[in-house]
Design an enzyme around this catalytic site. Structure first.
Site, PDB file in Angstrom:
ATOM      1  N   GLU A  35       2.518   0.753 -10.155  1.00 30.75           N
ATOM      2  CA  GLU A  35       3.230  -0.108  -9.211  1.00 30.75           C
ATOM      3  C   GLU A  35       4.088  -1.142  -9.964  1.00 30.75           C
ATOM      4  OE1 GLU A  35       4.279  -1.486  -6.625  1.00 30.75           O
ATOM      5  OE2 GLU A  35       3.285  -0.778  -4.812  1.00 30.75           O
ATOM      6  N   ASN A 121       1.399  -8.986  -2.445  1.00 28.43           N
ATOM      7  CA  ASN A 121       1.701  -7.606  -2.773  1.00 28.43           C
ATOM      8  C   ASN A 121       3.020  -7.433  -3.520  1.00 28.43           C
ATOM      9  OD1 ASN A 121       2.892  -4.806  -1.995  1.00 28.43           O
ATOM     10  ND2 ASN A 121       0.735  -4.587  -1.474  1.00 28.43           N
ATOM     11  N   GLU A 145      -8.684  -1.818  -5.460  1.00 28.88           N
ATOM     12  CA  GLU A 145      -7.495  -2.514  -5.930  1.00 28.88           C
ATOM     13  C   GLU A 145      -7.652  -4.027  -5.844  1.00 28.88           C
ATOM     14  OE1 GLU A 145      -3.824  -1.225  -4.253  1.00 28.88           O
ATOM     15  OE2 GLU A 145      -4.211   0.895  -4.622  1.00 28.88           O
ATOM     16  N   ASN A 179       5.079  -5.220   3.183  1.00 33.53           N
ATOM     17  CA  ASN A 179       4.937  -4.661   1.839  1.00 33.53           C
ATOM     18  C   ASN A 179       6.158  -5.000   0.994  1.00 33.53           C
ATOM     19  OD1 ASN A 179       4.338  -2.873  -0.378  1.00 33.53           O
ATOM     20  ND2 ASN A 179       3.010  -1.704   0.980  1.00 33.53           N
ATOM     21  N   ASP A 234       7.312   1.506   0.676  1.00 32.74           N
ATOM     22  CA  ASP A 234       6.554   0.572  -0.161  1.00 32.74           C
ATOM     23  C   ASP A 234       7.589  -0.301  -0.876  1.00 32.74           C
ATOM     24  OD1 ASP A 234       4.736  -0.696  -1.890  1.00 32.74           O
ATOM     25  OD2 ASP A 234       3.483   1.071  -2.071  1.00 32.74           O
TER      26      ASP A 234
END
Length: 305
Positions: A35, A121, A145, A179, A234
């Protein structure tokens, strides 16, 4: 259709944004969930997260991947502020931090009205220095996570951190799971991915767009900008021509400024996030499940003054 197996062309305009001969390169594999890629042009490297493994990794052209920070407090999304410092969202400590030039870490936000944030996030920094971040519940849903915990905030928000006072304000609270975030090049629009369908199949899997007030302190007029037809949205980035590039289950989806799907870059793993980088900002770095990929494009990532 396209002769290049990595492209799926839905609109002829997509051909002007991609390099017909470019290949998708796998630069690294070995993550559990990759990520948060962020490019450092002055250092010539890319940082990205491997959330479950509690690592921030560093990729250097010709030098491969090394560990930048471990443990990382389950860090997820990253960006750079106006002074070039790393700003990170940490699931583990439920906070947003800034890494100073000397390596020390400053906590920018971890609570509001005496209650802990959910699990920050994704994060972007506006040209006025304000820090905007999303705060869904992913990092507290389980111990994978982050650390399983109850939500303390009444809503899952998009927040703005004032650069002068350090105060937090709720900018939007109408997403099931806010997100990825991205500003348009002129910062008059803010794109917010709602990935609520990750855990509720009938929930939204769309990208909202908001108008940003002239003073940059408020959002209004939310509209559905685009819907992802494979998986969920995302991480996202915008190019200099105002096209939006979004993560999806089958790769990277590119939308025109009007929300028309122009095409896809097909990736063999579920994509979580992406960023433009390289010396000319024409290389798209893609974090997808276990791997870091890249592909050269015919456009460049948006610069903000």
């Amino acid at each position: 259709m396209s002769d290049n197996p990595f492209y799926e062309i839905h609109d002829p305009r997509f051909r002007d944004l991609v390099v017909s001969s470019a290949s998708l390169e796998e630069l690294y594999s070995g993550c559990r969930w990759a990520e948060g890629p962020v490019w450092f042009d002055d250092a010539g490297h890319l940082l990205f997260s491997d959330i479950p493994n509690q690592r921030i990794l560093r990729w250097v052209e010709g030098g491969g991947v090394s560990v930048f920070r471990s443990p990382s407090n389950f860090a997820n999304g990253h960006t750079r502020d106006r002074e070039g410092r790393l700003v990170s969202c940490e699931h583990g400590e439920r906070r947003v931090t800034r890494t100073e030039i000397d390596g020390t870490i400053t906590v920018l936000a971890d609570s509001y009205n005496g209650k802990r944030l959910n699990s920050p996030n994704d994060v972007v920094v506006r040209s006025d220095g304000s820090v905007w971040f999303s705060d869904p519940s992913y990092g507290i849903l389980s111990d994978y996570e982050g650390y399983k915990a109850d939500e303390e905030q009444e809503t899952r928000n998009v927040w703005r951190l004032d650069p002068t006072t350090g105060s937090l304000a709720i900018m939007a609270h109408d997403c099931l799971q806010p997100n990825g975030l991205a500003f348009s090049p002129d910062e008059r629009r803010l794109y917010v991915a709602d990935s609520g369908a990750s855990h509720a199949p009938e929930a939204p899997r769309h990208i909202l767009v908001y108008d940003v007030s002239e003073d940059g302190r408020a959002l209004s007029n939310p509209q559905v900008f685009a819907t992802i037809d494979k998986g969920i949205p995302d991480g996202m980035r915008v190019d200099m021509s105002r096209n939006l590039w979004s993560s999806a289950a089958d790769g990277v989806h590119c939308f025109s400024p009007e929300g028309v799907l122009l095409g896809k870059i097909l990736v063999p793993q579920v994509v979580a996030n992406l960023t433009f980088g390289g010396p000319r900002r024409n290389r798209l770095f893609i974090t997808a499940t276990k791997s870091l990929y890249s592909i050269y494009t015919a456009t460049t990532g948006a610069h903000r003054p």
